[in-house]
Enzyme design. Structure first.
Site, PDB file in Angstrom:
ATOM      1  CE1 TYR A   1      -3.850  -2.174   1.250  1.00  0.00           C
ATOM      2  CE2 TYR A   1      -2.130  -3.427   2.141  1.00  0.00           C
ATOM      3  CZ  TYR A   1      -3.524  -3.528   1.636  1.00  0.00           C
ATOM      4  OH  TYR A   1      -4.268  -4.524   1.780  1.00  0.00           O
TER       5      TYR A   1
ATOM      6  CG  HIS B   1      -8.534  -1.867  -3.671  1.00  0.00           C
ATOM      7  ND1 HIS B   1      -8.772  -2.992  -3.380  1.00  0.00           N
ATOM      8  CD2 HIS B   1      -9.434  -0.939  -4.081  1.00  0.00           C
ATOM      9  CE1 HIS B   1     -10.349  -2.933  -3.538  1.00  0.00           C
ATOM     10  NE2 HIS B   1     -10.641  -1.769  -3.959  1.00  0.00           N
TER      11      HIS B   1
ATOM     12  CE  LYS C   1      -3.639  -6.171  -5.514  1.00  0.00           C
ATOM     13  NZ  LYS C   1      -4.331  -5.082  -4.981  1.00  0.00           N
TER      14      LYS C   1
END
Length: 339
Positions: A274, A285, A316
């Site tokens: 994060y 997220h 990601k």
């Protein structure tokens, strides 16, 4: 027009420079109207019927003789996408640094004469091994067994965040076989630092905190826990060997970069990271997945594709932490690219 193959280049006579270099960015002028092109460029010209042959060879014979089939697949694809590109050969127009690349790709609308490079491209087959040390600031063009292409952009990109760290001091902790437990004073660690997980479950508002050995070692080093860091590290080495030291170095570096690393197990990586964090109640997220590898690690394209595709599938970015025995880290970010 017939070309002549000599010393790894194809010589094109007549008005080749005007037809192929000046107007379309092929090859290297040699003086006058003649032109030298790489075998892959000659193959592309043959595929378009722009030249008649090379020493009497057609496309089939030229590809077989020069071993340029994979290069041809990539070269043609990039040309079809509207790019001019040059073979990465020293002394060729537009090529300032040929190391580690097969092609230099110029921005759309530009060519080797403009001095601007969009991508440095390296061609590999799906069964080739790729040393991780050879990546960074290069685009991998992977040709699979069906002849389909996948492009991966690789670059040095260390994670950075905005998480502020506010640690308590000397909390009592109990070291177990593969984790540590903290029974009192845990709210500050968990809510404001996202260390550990509630023993009673992630939705619990109270109760003891279970810490990974990485978290426990990091917190012991910072005097936030009243246990010896050496004891935690020794326990970590018992669990996963010397790899624990490399993972601890990466964990600490991520914390020092003001990010919050947590276990990446559910995503098949070492950490999910994060970059923006204020409290567990306002958790967003994670942005990165991080895998820790040794600097001499070698990728198999299939495994690299699996990591990158999985990261992309959960929105990601895949980052590899190249970590040596001394804890020195080089960061490598890999993502799928559509040229």
């Amino acid at each position: 027009m017939q070309g002549r193959l000599e010393d790894g280049v194809v010589h094109l006579p007549g008005d080749a420079r005007q037809r192929f270099h000046d107007s379309r960015g092929y090859g290297r002028p040699t003086g006058g109207d003649d032109l030298e092109v790489a075998p892959v460029e000659a193959a592309h010209l043959l595929s378009r019927d722009d030249i008649d042959g090379v020493d009497g060879m057609g496309l089939r014979e030229l590809l077989a003789r020069t071993g340029t089939t994979l290069d041809f697949v990539v070269y043609k694809d990039l040309r079809d996408r509207g790019f001019y590109l040059s073979p990465a050969r020293e002394g060729w127009p537009g090529v300032a640094d040929a190391a580690g690349a097969d092609f230099l790709v110029y921005p759309r609308g530009k060519g080797p004469w403009d001095g601007e490079v969009e991508h440095r491209v390296r061609v590999v087959g799906e069964r080739e091994s790729i040393p991780v040390s050879s990546l960074g600031e290069v685009v991998l063009a992977i040709v699979d067994e069906d002849g389909d292409l996948t492009y991966f952009d690789t670059e040095g990109d260390s994670p950075e965040g905005t998480a502020a760290e506010d640690l308590p001091a000397d909390l009592d902790a109990e070291l177990l076989s593969d984790r540590a437990l903290v029974w009192d004073g845990v709210d500050r660690l968990y809510q404001r630092g996202f260390f550990g997980q509630r023993l009673y479950g992630r939705n619990a508002d109270s109760g003891p905190l279970q810490l990974s050995l990485l978290e426990a070692a990091y917190l012991a080093r910072a005097d936030a826990l009243a246990i010896d860091e050496a004891d935690v590290v020794s326990r970590g080495r018992d669990v996963e060997g010397d790899r624990f030291d490399r993972r601890l170095a990466v964990y600490a570096a991520l914390r020092e970069a003001k990010t919050v690393p947590k276990s990446g197990f559910k995503f098949g990586s070492d950490f999910r990271v994060y970059t923006e964090f204020e409290s567990v109640d306002d958790l967003s997220h994670s942005e990165f997945l991080v895998r820790v590898v040794a600097p001499d690690h070698t990728f198999v394209p299939r495994d690299l594709s699996l990591d990158v595709r999985l990261a992309g599938g959960v929105r990601k970015r895949m980052v590899f932490a190249l970590t040596d025995d001394n804890g020195e880290i080089d960061w490598l970010s890999v993502s799928r690219l559509t040229p």
